[in-house]
Design an enzyme around this catalytic site. Structure first.
Site, mmCIF file in Angstrom:
data_model
loop_
_atom_site.group_PDB
_atom_site.id
_atom_site.type_symbol
_atom_site.label_atom_id
_atom_site.label_comp_id
_atom_site.label_asym_id
_atom_site.label_seq_id
_atom_site.Cartn_x
_atom_site.Cartn_y
_atom_site.Cartn_z
ATOM 1 N N PHE A 17 0.921 -1.673 0.110
ATOM 2 C CA PHE A 17 0.078 0.215 0.065
ATOM 3 C C PHE A 17 1.016 1.314 -0.213
ATOM 4 C CE2 PHE A 17 0.234 -1.653 4.818
ATOM 5 C CZ PHE A 17 0.628 0.169 5.296
ATOM 6 N N THR A 43 -6.021 0.662 13.936
ATOM 7 C CA THR A 43 -6.007 1.134 12.653
ATOM 8 C C THR A 43 -7.346 1.479 11.666
ATOM 9 O OG1 THR A 43 -4.445 1.107 12.276
ATOM 10 C CG2 THR A 43 -5.479 1.577 9.646
ATOM 11 N N ARG A 98 -10.569 8.147 16.572
ATOM 12 C CA ARG A 98 -10.357 7.080 14.914
ATOM 13 C C ARG A 98 -12.153 6.166 15.141
ATOM 14 N NH1 ARG A 98 -4.597 3.889 14.757
ATOM 15 N NH2 ARG A 98 -3.758 6.165 13.825
ATOM 16 N N HIS A 140 -3.132 10.359 12.604
ATOM 17 C CA HIS A 140 -1.970 9.385 12.598
ATOM 18 C C HIS A 140 -1.047 9.720 14.180
ATOM 19 C CE1 HIS A 140 2.355 7.423 11.985
ATOM 20 N NE2 HIS A 140 3.156 8.580 12.504
#
Length: 146
Positions: free
Chosen positions: A56, A91, A102, A125
């Site tokens: 990715f 994530t 998140r 992040h």
């Protein structure tokens, strides 16, 4: 031991960056620096260097080059762990604890991104360990000096 953690708020969330940074204030940590940057390829590649060999990586780099982000560096005792508690430790936003950044702002999943051959739309992040916090801070330090 005093640590450094670097936080980067992604382009889609720049409008709520103040709110997100405010959520980090209860960590009790001092903001070392804050910068908004039009990202250069070399900066994105350096920031995500540990992922260079992952499939990715090119998609991730291309999705951020030329974009604006908000970057903040925090320092303090166990700051990396404290910030992970506020941002979320996973994530995938659905795997994060309710009330984390998140979970509150994320609307994508790894499964959807893979199915569409794109990177997952992340919202924030943060450094995942003290060593990475220091490395990431060095990447962003030239922006902080502006």
């Amino acid at each position: 031991m005093v640590e450094i953690s670097t936080v980067m708020i992604y382009p889609s969330q720049v409008g709520v960056a103040g709110f997100m940074l405010g959520m980090l204030d209860p960590c009790g940590e001092k903001i070392a620096d804050i910068a908004v940057a039009n990202l250069r390829r070399e900066t994105v590649e350096a920031h995500y260097a540990p992922h260079r060999e992952k499939p990715f990586f090119p998609l991730l780099v291309n999705s951020l080059v030329g974009q604006c982000v908000v970057v903040a560096a925090y320092e303090g005792e166990k700051v990396v762990d404290k910030i992970m508690d506020v941002t979320g430790r996973r994530t995938n936003p659905l795997e994060c604890v309710p009330g984390t950044i998140r979970r509150m702002f994320g609307d994508d999943s790894v499964v959807a991104a893979l199915a569409e051959n794109r990177v997952m739309r992340c919202v924030i992040h943060r450094s995942d360990c003290p060593k990475e916090g220091e490395r990431e801070f060095r990447v962003w330090e030239p922006y902080f000096q502006l």
